[in-house]
Design a protein around this motif. Sequence first.
Motif, short mmCIF file in Angstrom:
data_model
loop_
_atom_site.label_atom_id
_atom_site.label_comp_id
_atom_site.label_asym_id
_atom_site.label_seq_id
_atom_site.Cartn_x
_atom_site.Cartn_y
_atom_site.Cartn_z
N SER A 22 0.93 -5.37 1.60
CA SER A 22 1.45 -4.06 1.64
C SER A 22 3.03 -3.87 1.58
CB SER A 22 0.63 -2.87 2.37
OG SER A 22 0.73 -3.16 3.64
N THR A 48 1.90 -3.89 -7.02
CA THR A 48 0.86 -3.34 -5.89
C THR A 48 0.51 -4.57 -5.05
OG1 THR A 48 -1.11 -4.01 -7.07
CG2 THR A 48 -0.10 -1.98 -7.75
N ASP A 49 0.19 -4.13 -3.91
CA ASP A 49 -0.35 -5.16 -2.92
C ASP A 49 -1.06 -6.16 -3.50
OD1 ASP A 49 -2.09 -3.15 -2.95
OD2 ASP A 49 -2.36 -3.14 -0.80
#
Length: 272
Positions: A90, A100-101
């Motif tokens: 993250s 996105t992570d």
Amino acid sequence: MGRLPCCEKAHTNKGAWTKEEDDRLIHYIRVHGEGSWRSLPKAAGLLRCGKSCRLRWMNYLRPDLKRGNFSEDEDQLIIKLHSLLGNKWSLIAGRLPGRTDNEIKNYWNTHIKRKLVSEGIDPQTHRPLNETSDKNGTAKHKPTAPTDLDFRNAPTVPKTVSVTAPPLGFAKSESIEAGNCTSSGMTTDEEEQQHELNLELSIGISSAGSVESKRKVDSNSDYRWLVGEATVVVAKPTAVCLCWQLGFQRSEICRNCEHKNGLFRYSRGLSS
DNA sequence: AATCCTCGCAACCGCAGGCGC
DNA sequence: TGCGCCTGCGGTTGCGAGGAT
């Protein structure tokens, strides 16, 4: 007393999302905004778990997501961030606008890991594979550079280490106060390389007796991580923006990029 | 053409931390 | 201060697509 389930599993759908479910979720969030994930499914008329809705939105439906292949620049950025932060996907994602992570985590596991191994680099330690251990299994750790501080495998933790850097202007200002870990031994080229990445990072020893949480995220301050005895502090990037990679001016703050969590999101299209 | 295998990605799950009461 | 709820994170799983046999 056990933890309550996050949702009533008997009446929730699982598996791949349908177009209709996506549309419902998008429409609901457009009208009501993000948040209240637990109550969202019912309010939106979705037979889904709130966590599932959040994940679907965050990882797939958000309009600011940058779909498509990772660029070579992004590859390098991910590798450098991972060498510093480890599997803090993250945090890494926070430095990669539009990614996105989950996406980065998958990309790391499927592409970058393999790429590093093929180059003879240990993807966990970011050191040459033949350097990670000798016949006796003892680490041959040679301090490399200030931004290559991987205390997870370091034999000792420096008593005092601080790495500071100015907002993302890529200026060559950096201070190192270290016991065991210094920048000595680096060539000019290596130093140049290290300056390519400015993360606004600082690393310091956690004060004796203080109770530091494993992960502390405070929207009004820095991001802190306990790595062994050291605390890694990632400064909240109030004046940092990676949009320069996408054509914006260095150090320019893109007002659309700042996410509510203090990190960055990518809101403008590439062509804008 | 059919089956098997591998890979990549989306989604799930459990856990931990923050926060409000 | 303690408790419970909500949210977010990171590891893992499952499935579909595409390639190999």
